[in-house]
Write a protein that holds these residues in place. Structure first.
Motif, PDB file in Angstrom:
ATOM      1  N   PRO A 695       0.827  -1.222   0.000  1.00  0.00           N
ATOM      2  CA  PRO A 695       0.000   0.000   0.000  1.00  0.00           C
ATOM      3  C   PRO A 695       0.853   1.261   0.000  1.00  0.00           C
ATOM      4  O   PRO A 695       0.909   2.001   0.990  1.00  0.00           O
ATOM      5  CB  PRO A 695      -0.814  -0.150   1.277  1.00  0.00           C
ATOM      6  N   ASN A 696       1.546   1.509  -1.138  1.00  0.00           N
ATOM      7  CA  ASN A 696       2.486   2.643  -1.215  1.00  0.00           C
ATOM      8  C   ASN A 696       2.029   3.730  -2.171  1.00  0.00           C
ATOM      9  O   ASN A 696       2.785   4.631  -2.505  1.00  0.00           O
ATOM     10  CB  ASN A 696       3.872   2.144  -1.618  1.00  0.00           C
ATOM     11  N   GLY A 697       0.793   3.640  -2.693  1.00  0.00           N
ATOM     12  CA  GLY A 697       0.265   4.701  -3.538  1.00  0.00           C
ATOM     13  C   GLY A 697       0.566   4.566  -5.004  1.00  0.00           C
ATOM     14  O   GLY A 697       0.243   5.485  -5.785  1.00  0.00           O
ATOM     15  N   ASP A 698       1.170   3.430  -5.431  1.00  0.00           N
ATOM     16  CA  ASP A 698       1.499   3.287  -6.856  1.00  0.00           C
ATOM     17  C   ASP A 698       0.406   2.581  -7.633  1.00  0.00           C
ATOM     18  O   ASP A 698       0.610   2.178  -8.784  1.00  0.00           O
ATOM     19  CB  ASP A 698       2.818   2.552  -7.026  1.00  0.00           C
ATOM     20  N   VAL A 699      -0.763   2.374  -7.024  1.00  0.00           N
ATOM     21  CA  VAL A 699      -1.976   1.747  -7.586  1.00  0.00           C
ATOM     22  C   VAL A 699      -1.809   0.255  -7.844  1.00  0.00           C
ATOM     23  O   VAL A 699      -2.747  -0.387  -8.328  1.00  0.00           O
ATOM     24  CB  VAL A 699      -2.469   2.452  -8.879  1.00  0.00           C
ATOM     25  N   PHE A 700      -0.656  -0.328  -7.555  1.00  0.00           N
ATOM     26  CA  PHE A 700      -0.457  -1.769  -7.720  1.00  0.00           C
ATOM     27  C   PHE A 700      -0.433  -2.444  -6.344  1.00  0.00           C
ATOM     28  O   PHE A 700       0.300  -2.017  -5.457  1.00  0.00           O
ATOM     29  CB  PHE A 700       0.850  -2.072  -8.465  1.00  0.00           C
ATOM     30  N   ASP A 741      -6.439  -1.660   3.326  1.00  0.00           N
ATOM     31  CA  ASP A 741      -5.451  -0.765   2.721  1.00  0.00           C
ATOM     32  C   ASP A 741      -4.268  -0.502   3.638  1.00  0.00           C
ATOM     33  O   ASP A 741      -3.474   0.420   3.391  1.00  0.00           O
ATOM     34  CB  ASP A 741      -6.113   0.558   2.326  1.00  0.00           C
ATOM     35  N   GLY A 742      -4.132  -1.289   4.703  1.00  0.00           N
ATOM     36  CA  GLY A 742      -3.030  -1.098   5.638  1.00  0.00           C
ATOM     37  C   GLY A 742      -3.379  -0.214   6.797  1.00  0.00           C
ATOM     38  O   GLY A 742      -2.522   0.064   7.652  1.00  0.00           O
ATOM     39  N   GLY A 743      -4.629   0.274   6.859  1.00  0.00           N
ATOM     40  CA  GLY A 743      -5.049   1.085   7.984  1.00  0.00           C
ATOM     41  C   GLY A 743      -5.108   0.263   9.259  1.00  0.00           C
ATOM     42  O   GLY A 743      -5.330  -0.951   9.228  1.00  0.00           O
ATOM     43  N   GLY A 744      -4.917   0.924  10.412  1.00  0.00           N
ATOM     44  CA  GLY A 744      -4.883   0.204  11.669  1.00  0.00           C
ATOM     45  C   GLY A 744      -5.860   0.752  12.678  1.00  0.00           C
ATOM     46  O   GLY A 744      -6.424   1.842  12.517  1.00  0.00           O
ATOM     47  N   ALA A 745      -6.063  -0.012  13.712  1.00  0.00           N
ATOM     48  CA  ALA A 745      -6.953   0.414  14.786  1.00  0.00           C
ATOM     49  C   ALA A 745      -6.331   1.569  15.561  1.00  0.00           C
ATOM     50  O   ALA A 745      -5.116   1.787  15.545  1.00  0.00           O
ATOM     51  CB  ALA A 745      -7.236  -0.763  15.712  1.00  0.00           C
ATOM     52  N   VAL A 746      -7.181   2.315  16.261  1.00  0.00           N
ATOM     53  CA  VAL A 746      -6.692   3.431  17.073  1.00  0.00           C
ATOM     54  C   VAL A 746      -5.687   2.911  18.100  1.00  0.00           C
ATOM     55  O   VAL A 746      -5.949   1.935  18.805  1.00  0.00           O
ATOM     56  CB  VAL A 746      -7.877   4.135  17.781  1.00  0.00           C
ATOM     57  N   GLY A 747      -4.548   3.569  18.139  1.00  0.00           N
ATOM     58  CA  GLY A 747      -3.509   3.152  19.075  1.00  0.00           C
ATOM     59  C   GLY A 747      -2.542   2.155  18.494  1.00  0.00           C
ATOM     60  O   GLY A 747      -1.512   1.870  19.076  1.00  0.00           O
ATOM     61  N   GLU A 748      -2.882   1.602  17.308  1.00  0.00           N
ATOM     62  CA  GLU A 748      -2.003   0.607  16.695  1.00  0.00           C
ATOM     63  C   GLU A 748      -1.443   1.109  15.367  1.00  0.00           C
ATOM     64  O   GLU A 748      -0.782   0.379  14.654  1.00  0.00           O
ATOM     65  CB  GLU A 748      -2.771  -0.706  16.458  1.00  0.00           C
ATOM     66  N   SER A 749      -1.740   2.356  14.982  1.00  0.00           N
ATOM     67  CA  SER A 749      -1.253   2.910  13.727  1.00  0.00           C
ATOM     68  C   SER A 749      -0.460   4.177  14.006  1.00  0.00           C
ATOM     69  O   SER A 749      -0.566   4.803  15.064  1.00  0.00           O
ATOM     70  CB  SER A 749      -2.425   3.215  12.792  1.00  0.00           C
ATOM     71  N   GLY A 750       0.324   4.575  13.012  1.00  0.00           N
ATOM     72  CA  GLY A 750       1.121   5.778  13.156  1.00  0.00           C
ATOM     73  C   GLY A 750       0.293   7.021  12.892  1.00  0.00           C
ATOM     74  O   GLY A 750      -0.930   6.986  12.769  1.00  0.00           O
ATOM     75  N   ILE A 784       3.293  -6.644   4.885  1.00  0.00           N
ATOM     76  CA  ILE A 784       3.075  -5.319   4.309  1.00  0.00           C
ATOM     77  C   ILE A 784       4.429  -4.712   3.973  1.00  0.00           C
ATOM     78  O   ILE A 784       5.322  -4.621   4.833  1.00  0.00           O
ATOM     79  CB  ILE A 784       2.299  -4.415   5.279  1.00  0.00           C
ATOM     80  N   VAL A 785       4.604  -4.297   2.711  1.00  0.00           N
ATOM     81  CA  VAL A 785       5.842  -3.664   2.238  1.00  0.00           C
ATOM     82  C   VAL A 785       5.469  -2.384   1.509  1.00  0.00           C
ATOM     83  O   VAL A 785       4.620  -2.382   0.606  1.00  0.00           O
ATOM     84  CB  VAL A 785       6.621  -4.600   1.294  1.00  0.00           C
ATOM     85  N   ARG A 786       6.106  -1.281   1.899  1.00  0.00           N
ATOM     86  CA  ARG A 786       5.821  -0.001   1.240  1.00  0.00           C
ATOM     87  C   ARG A 786       7.045   0.480   0.480  1.00  0.00           C
ATOM     88  O   ARG A 786       8.162   0.106   0.772  1.00  0.00           O
ATOM     89  CB  ARG A 786       5.391   1.057   2.268  1.00  0.00           C
TER      90      ARG A 786
END
Length: 786
Positions: A695-700, A741-750, A784-786
């Motif tokens: 999930p790095n924004g390159d649409v792939f 999309d790589g999103g995380g729960a509150v407290g577990e994401s940046g 997950i690799v960005r």
């Protein structure tokens, strides 16, 4: 409560017996099960030790010095068979039998006593205790005493139970080695029961057990009384014992003075108020005519084999019941016989012996259908329905409003909700015939229902309804066999009268609408019959029409006899019939498909092949083409899909594999066969997830979703980090294809709202959209690799 000591002695090479004397004051059932002995591991500063089974634990008969031991003669339970030594516990009585110890020493054993309580939905375990006990096996010249107790017993509450118990020393009769014997009894019913030893012997010790039972003692399970006989040898020998269990069942006394008095189409039952105040219900049973059922001394309730049916219950403090057949009224002219018995409450349950039988005869006779006669065959045909009106007892008058309602439904066995009245206005009590016009007798069979109704009281809007039963029209079908120049005539019906005692007549006409003549006579079964018309005068290519006429009667013989009913008229051409196809469907190899899954959006194909059967008999018509039918599910309707002049078909461009098929043959003359068998294909459940996304924004590879899957109904997905903390969850309704999309729960994401790169573990609960509603849980990992 366990009433016997947990330390006991056994004699070497003699049968050892021990009974814990368990008793439950609430009347719950007890079950006894041997279990390995346990120990608490030695741990410093451990104030809450957790016991564990002793490693390598074996029961006494399998210990060194006993493993090769053999059973000695013993006639108790279980009796000796001369085989290897046994150490067993009776699950019901708790009696431990060791036959027989060969090695002296100290033995520790344990067993669990489970407490089971009966409830509305069966038994449930409500508690358990574990008893540890020690058995000391000694070498001795002493022989254990032999105890004799009465056989197991069943008594009616209120009976005084008296039993004599005897015991003799195991030494030779009359020898100086015989010693006095002490008798004891252990049981939860001691007291109020009493056991008194009258003599110690030798030669014989005797004792008397006495128990004045009452209603509070009624129980489903027997009471156990453990008798113990112990001798008294001189030192240095140790005393030995024999133990036996006497089981006593207490049942309720039968209800007394049951009487049945008819009134109209009801019966009023009365009886003496039940003697046991702790009983919960009186159960009322009924059957037509008298029974030869005679309950035994311990036969409680009423067995199904006696032929009675439960018709009601009242609380045990009542002593009357009105049987009106659940508001439908009892059939007139019949004799009904009754028995009752008492049920007792939880937890002990129990029941009484059934009462004596009481019978009553309902005066008069019920209304009965006697004709469902097809007068005209057409789309607007006609059926005549006749019935025999009810005859009332001399003293009875029906309250108004009253009359008959006649209802009709399509088919041979329609649902109760399928009936509709044939006319809005009810029939008068004097009516007995109705001509049902404009019914499609050419296409359908009909079943009629007749009910007598009347107000329950003068001016009342509450009705009493007496059903007169249902009866169908006779429905005929034809199967032409052109090669053999014969036509098979089949007919079906469901009637309350008997059509098997007199012949059914078969009529034929050479032309539609032409004169009919009788061509056959055959005995019908209770539901229909068959006649094969093999007349040499039949000509291939001609059309023939048939109807049948049944002749029935109500049993016993002579009551409402000569009930003549005709079927509809049906015609067929004696021409070649197409054979019914036999369909096969090429099944998909789901394992192979799972190993090589198709891409999302791929379409599928189903391949069909069929052969010709030999049904119906004599089928031989040349086939012009075949009609192919399809349905999405096995229970759904089949619709015409396509036609083909070959004996195979490929159904292409399917979004999924699942579906059902049938085939129909059409002859060159336009005749259609019956549908073939229905063949179904199931979807293959597969669900392939990748092990990396970026999930790095390159649409792939921006989201985590299945690479491929069969049709889905729901997916519940959860992802966890390496410490087991949930970082993402998708519900079944919002994200059936996950799309993480790589999103995380509150407290577990940046600060970006995304989880960091790394390895995550997932759990996916998947329900597939197949006919079986297959559910599979998938576990795995994704990076997950960005």
């Amino acid at each position: 409560m366990l009433r016997t000591p947990a330390v006991d002695k056994a004699g070497q090479n003699q049968v050892f017996l021990h009974n814990p004397g368990a008793y439950d004051a609430d009347g719950d059932s007890l079950a006894f099960k041997l279990r390995p002995s346990r120990q608490a591991p030695s741990m410093p500063n451990n104030n809450t030790p957790v016991p564990v089974d002793i490693a390598g634990f074996v029961y006494p008969q399998a210990t060194p010095g006993n493993a090769a031991a053999r059973q000695v003669p013993y006639n108790g339970v279980p009796a000796s068979n001369g085989g290897a030594a046994i150490f067993v516990q009776d699950v019901h009585t708790g009696q431990i039998t060791w036959n027989a110890p060969a090695q002296t020493g100290f033995y520790n054993v344990a067993f669990t006593v489970e407490e089971w309580r009966r409830g509305e939905f069966g038994f449930r375990q409500i508690g358990a205790v574990v008893r540890d006990m020690q058995i000391i096996v000694i070498a001795t010249n002493n022989l254990r005493p032999i105890l004799t107790i009465p056989p197991d017993l069943c008594v009616v509450a209120g009976t005084t139970v008296t039993g004599t118990v005897t015991a003799t020393d195991g030494a030779a009769a009359g020898s100086a080695a015989q010693t006095p014997i002490t008798l004891n009894a252990f049981s939860g019913i001691l007291p109020p029961a009493r056991f008194t030893q009258a003599s110690k012997g030798p030669p014989t010790a005797t004792g008397t057990f006495t128990w004045a039972t009452d209603c509070s003692n009624v129980a489903k399970e027997p009471y156990s009384v453990v008798f113990r006989a112990q001798d008294s040898p001189p030192s240095p020998d140790f005393p030995l014992v024999d133990e036996q269990v006497w089981r006593i069942t207490v049942v309720g006394p039968p209800p007394q003075n049951l009487k049945a008095v008819p009134s109209g189409n009801q019966v009023t039952l009365t009886w003496d108020r039940y003697i046991c105040a702790n009983a919960s219900f009186i159960r009322i049973y009924r059957k037509e005519n008298s029974s030869n059922f005679v309950p035994g001394p311990c036969d409680t309730g009423i067995p199904a084999s006696a032929g009675y049916t439960l018709v009601g219950s009242v609380t045990a403090d009542l002593s009357a019941f009105k049987d009106d057949n659940a508001g439908q009224g009892l059939a007139r002219g019949k004799t009904y016989c009754y028995r009752i018995y008492a049920d007792f409450p939880l937890p002990a349950l129990g029941a009484s012996i059934a009462s004596a039988e009481a019978c009553a005869t309902i005066g008069g006779s019920s209304a009965r259908l006697k004709n469902v006669d097809v007068d005209q065959t057409s789309a607007t045909g006609q059926i005549t329905v006749r019935w025999s009106p009810a005859k009332l007892a001399n003293t009875q008058l029906l309250n108004t409003p009253s009359g008959y309602r006649l209802s009709r439904a399509v088919g041979l066995s329609p649902a109760a909700t399928a009936y509709t009245v044939v006319r809005a206005a009810p029939f008068a009590l004097t009516d007995s015939v109705y001509v049902d016009a404009t019914v499609n007798t050419a296409a359908s069979q009909y079943t009629y229902k007749l009910d007598l109704f009347y107000a329950s009281a003068a001016g009342s809007t509450t009705e009493i309804v007496e059903p007169a039963g249902t009866a169908s029209s006779v429905r005929t079908a034809l199967v032409p066999d052109s090669p053999n120049k014969q036509i098979t005539v089949n007919w079906t019906y469901q009637t309350p009268w008997d059509n098997t005692q007199k012949p059914t007549l078969v009529f034929r006409s050479g032309t539609a609408g032409g004169p009919f003549a009788q061509v056959g006579s055959v005995t019908s079964t209770t539901t229909g019959g068959t006649y094969v018309d093999k007349d040499p005068a039949l000509v291939k290519g001609n059309t023939y029409c048939y109807y049948v006429q049944t002749n029935g009667q109500y049993n016993p013989t002579g009551y409402l006899s000569a009930l003549i009913n005709k079927s509809q008229i049906i015609c067929t051409t004696l021409t070649d019939q197409p054979c019914v196809p036999v369909l096969t469907l090429a099944l998909v190899n789901c394992d192979s498909l799972a190993r090589n899954p198709p891409a999302n959006g791929q379409v599928y194909s189903n391949s069909l092949r069929w052969t010709a059967s030999a049904t119906p008999t004599g089928c031989s018509a040349p086939i012009a083409y075949y009609r192919v039918f399809y349905g999405a599910t096995a229970t759904g309707a089949l619709t015409l899909l396509d036609s083909t002049n070959t004996m195979s078909y490929v159904h292409r461009n399917l979004p999924e594999l699942g579906g059902c098929y049938a085939v129909q043959a059409v002859s060159t003359g336009g005749l259609r066969s019956a549908l073939s068998n229905v063949a179904c294909q199931n979807n293959c459940p597969f669900f392939i997830l990748p092990n990396i996304f970026t999930p790095n924004g390159d649409v792939f590879n921006e989201v985590f979703q299945p690479k491929s899957s069969s049709p889905l109904r729901s997916v519940h997905f959860k992802a966890f980090n390496r410490w087991g903390v949930k970082v993402f969850e998708s519900t079944t309704t919002s994200r059936i294809f996950i799309n993480w999309d790589g999103g995380g729960a509150v407290g577990e994401s940046g600060s970006s709202g995304k989880v960091s790169d790394g390895l995550y573990y997932y759990l996916a609960e998947v329900e597939f959209a197949d006919a079986a509603n297959t559910k599979i849980t998938y576990k795995g990992w994704v990076q997950i690799v960005r």
